[in-house]
Scaffold this motif. Structure first.
Motif, PDB file in Angstrom:
ATOM      1  N   LEU A   1      34.441  41.869  34.980  1.00  0.00           N
ATOM      2  CA  LEU A   1      34.840  40.733  35.803  1.00  0.00           C
ATOM      3  C   LEU A   1      36.360  40.703  35.846  1.00  0.00           C
ATOM      4  CD1 LEU A   1      33.326  37.163  35.654  1.00  0.00           C
ATOM      5  CD2 LEU A   1      35.777  37.517  35.817  1.00  0.00           C
TER       6      LEU A   1
ATOM      7  N   ASP B   1      31.673  40.898  45.237  1.00  0.00           N
ATOM      8  CA  ASP B   1      30.859  41.871  44.535  1.00  0.00           C
ATOM      9  C   ASP B   1      31.424  43.242  44.922  1.00  0.00           C
ATOM     10  OD1 ASP B   1      28.963  43.734  43.752  1.00  0.00           O
ATOM     11  OD2 ASP B   1      27.243  42.487  44.271  1.00  0.00           O
TER      12      ASP B   1
ATOM     13  N   PRO C   1      28.483  39.876  35.038  1.00  0.00           N
ATOM     14  CA  PRO C   1      29.765  39.376  35.554  1.00  0.00           C
ATOM     15  C   PRO C   1      29.607  38.479  36.783  1.00  0.00           C
ATOM     16  CG  PRO C   1      29.952  41.692  35.040  1.00  0.00           C
ATOM     17  CD  PRO C   1      28.505  41.346  34.897  1.00  0.00           C
ATOM     18  N   LEU C   2      28.657  38.802  37.650  1.00  0.00           N
ATOM     19  CA  LEU C   2      28.409  37.948  38.812  1.00  0.00           C
ATOM     20  C   LEU C   2      27.876  36.584  38.372  1.00  0.00           C
ATOM     21  CD1 LEU C   2      26.719  40.505  41.245  1.00  0.00           C
ATOM     22  CD2 LEU C   2      28.897  39.341  41.638  1.00  0.00           C
TER      23      LEU C   2
ATOM     24  N   GLY D   1      29.730  46.753  33.152  1.00  0.00           N
ATOM     25  CA  GLY D   1      30.365  46.106  34.290  1.00  0.00           C
ATOM     26  C   GLY D   1      31.608  45.370  33.837  1.00  0.00           C
TER      27      GLY D   1
ATOM     28  N   SER E   1      30.495  47.236  38.723  1.00  0.00           N
ATOM     29  CA  SER E   1      29.347  47.775  37.995  1.00  0.00           C
ATOM     30  C   SER E   1      29.711  49.157  37.472  1.00  0.00           C
ATOM     31  CB  SER E   1      28.129  47.883  38.911  1.00  0.00           C
ATOM     32  OG  SER E   1      27.097  48.619  38.275  1.00  0.00           O
TER      33      SER E   1
ATOM     34  N   ALA F   1      30.705  34.675  36.787  1.00  0.00           N
ATOM     35  CA  ALA F   1      31.684  34.292  37.816  1.00  0.00           C
ATOM     36  C   ALA F   1      31.322  32.950  38.432  1.00  0.00           C
ATOM     37  CB  ALA F   1      31.761  35.365  38.896  1.00  0.00           C
TER      38      ALA F   1
ATOM     39  N   CYS G   1      39.780  38.701  36.944  1.00  0.00           N
ATOM     40  CA  CYS G   1      40.246  37.353  37.268  1.00  0.00           C
ATOM     41  C   CYS G   1      41.759  37.342  37.386  1.00  0.00           C
ATOM     42  CB  CYS G   1      39.759  36.339  36.230  1.00  0.00           C
ATOM     43  SG  CYS G   1      40.261  36.719  34.546  1.00  0.00           S
TER      44      CYS G   1
ATOM     45  N   GLY H   1      26.330  45.211  35.090  1.00  0.00           N
ATOM     46  CA  GLY H   1      27.067  44.758  36.261  1.00  0.00           C
ATOM     47  C   GLY H   1      26.574  43.453  36.860  1.00  0.00           C
TER      48      GLY H   1
ATOM     49  N   SER I   1      36.552  39.148  41.275  1.00  0.00           N
ATOM     50  CA  SER I   1      35.817  40.322  41.719  1.00  0.00           C
ATOM     51  C   SER I   1      35.033  40.876  40.540  1.00  0.00           C
ATOM     52  CB  SER I   1      36.767  41.405  42.248  1.00  0.00           C
ATOM     53  OG  SER I   1      37.355  41.031  43.470  1.00  0.00           O
ATOM     54  N   THR I   2      33.959  41.576  40.833  1.00  0.00           N
ATOM     55  CA  THR I   2      33.169  42.176  39.758  1.00  0.00           C
ATOM     56  C   THR I   2      32.909  43.649  40.048  1.00  0.00           C
ATOM     57  OG1 THR I   2      30.990  41.698  40.719  1.00  0.00           O
ATOM     58  CG2 THR I   2      32.011  39.974  39.365  1.00  0.00           C
TER      59      THR I   2
END
Length: 373
Positions: free
Chosen positions: A194, A155, A63-64, A192, A179, A67, A196, A60, A176-177
């Protein structure tokens, strides 16, 4: 010795059903690199979550990280100190400067008013957290980012399946992401995603999580290895079959907590919004020491002595950790609500198979402890 009650336990589907998936993977010999289950899992998630584009990852945190890279964020990122530390770590790892602002006490989420006051010429993005699955003030944040030309990343680690007026909470913001860690409502052990807005961004993200490859012999951008393997993708597909039942169980547990705690002076919990479909990933309570007669930490220790393992999510604040405590925005005077919450909130045990007798026992301990001298 009395029965131990953990803060959570992972939801697991029947092992006999999972073995069928494993046998298929063994037969195919394909265990990673965008195989059949990887592709099917992404499609199934988009359908379940009511979102157009999604890319799954091996955990998780990645992805952050991706991003921020995919949106080409520079300079300063305004964020919350009241979250798991990964939210800020990814900002630092990308060579950016985290800027902490205070949260709203009632929601535990980043304060739009404080965001606007912290914007400088170096600000390029906001990284907000839907804490405990409780939605941020999305409309206010949208107005701010539109006004100043900023990007917003949510998040949404706690938000699997959460909807606002029938619309997925994951639809908001630039990205947005999620977990899928073992502690989450929906888990793939680790994992996790992502989320878009368009297929071009999805294609870019898919390249970035696979070393930047655009084909067998062509690399078009720097990238990482963030791919999810076939085994966990298959596990996720199986988990989806049981998720609605799991959330119904959690909902029942949350209502039971609310009923048993509502008359204990100094013990409060979130007042739910009517237009939000919750997943009950956590059950945090606010401990008002003056009214309850005991501090949050005293209750935490009391529960532990009774073999009930609650958690102080989130304590300490991210801004109090060594890598960030010397930032100007970490000054405790700037973060009164976050500081207060970090010393008042206790997350009680919450998982789908938590028994009614155990919930009642926990609430009885909380009630009786208030009366102890």
């Amino acid at each position: 010795m009395r029965k131990q009650i953990p803060i959570t336990t992972p939801s697991l589907p029947p092992l006999t059903e999972f073995i069928t998936y494993l046998e298929d993977i063994w037969e195919s010999g394909i265990v990673t690199n965008n195989g059949h289950y990887h592709q099917e899992f992404e499609k199934a998630l988009c359908e379940y979550l009511k979102i157009p584009y999604l890319s799954i990852f091996t955990n998780g945190t990645l992805p952050l990280t991706v991003a921020l890279q995919s949106l080409q964020i520079t300079g300063e990122v305004i964020t919350t100190p009241y979250s798991f530390v990964a939210t800020t770590h990814v900002i630092e790892y990308n060579g950016l400067t985290p800027v902490f602002v205070d949260v709203d006490y009632e929601t535990c989420n980043i304060s739009p008013e404080k965001i606007e006051a912290a914007i400088t010429p170096k600000t390029s993005a906001i990284m907000a957290v839907h804490c405990y699955g409780n939605p941020c003030k999305i409309n206010e944040i949208t107005e701010i980012v539109n006004k100043y030309g900023l990007k917003v990343i949510y998040d949404a680690a706690h938000c699997f399946g959460i909807e606002i007026s029938g619309k997925s909470i994951l639809e908001y913001g630039d990205i947005s992401t999620l977990s899928f860690h073992a502690t989450k409502v929906f888990n793939t052990f680790e994992g996790g995603a992502l989320i878009c807005r368009d297929k071009e961004t999805k294609a870019k993200i898919d390249k970035m999580k696979n070393f930047g490859f655009a084909g067998e012999t062509e690399v078009t951008m720097p990238g990482i290895n963030g791919k999810m393997d076939e085994i966990r993708a298959a596990f996720g597909l199986l988990q989806l079959k049981y998720l609605d039942t799991e959330i119904k169980k959690r909902t029942k547990i949350a209502k039971l907590y609310q009923e048993n705690l509502k008359n204990i002076l100094g013990i409060n919990y979130f007042q739910e919004m009517e237009n939000v479909k919750y997943n009950y990933s956590y059950f945090p309570v606010f401990i008002n020491e003056q009214e309850y007669g005991k501090s949050r930490d005293e209750l935490y220790e009391k529960l532990k002595k009774e073999w009930v393992f609650a958690r102080r999510y989130f304590y300490p604040l991210i801004s109090e950790f060594l890598p960030y405590k010397d930032l100007p925005s970490s000054n405790i005077k700037n973060l009164p609500n976050a500081n207060k919450l970090s010393r008042e909130i206790l997350c009680l045990p919450m998982y789908a198979n938590l028994e009614q007798d155990d919930v009642e026992r926990i609430c009885e301990i909380i009630n009786n402890f208030a009366e102890e001298k």
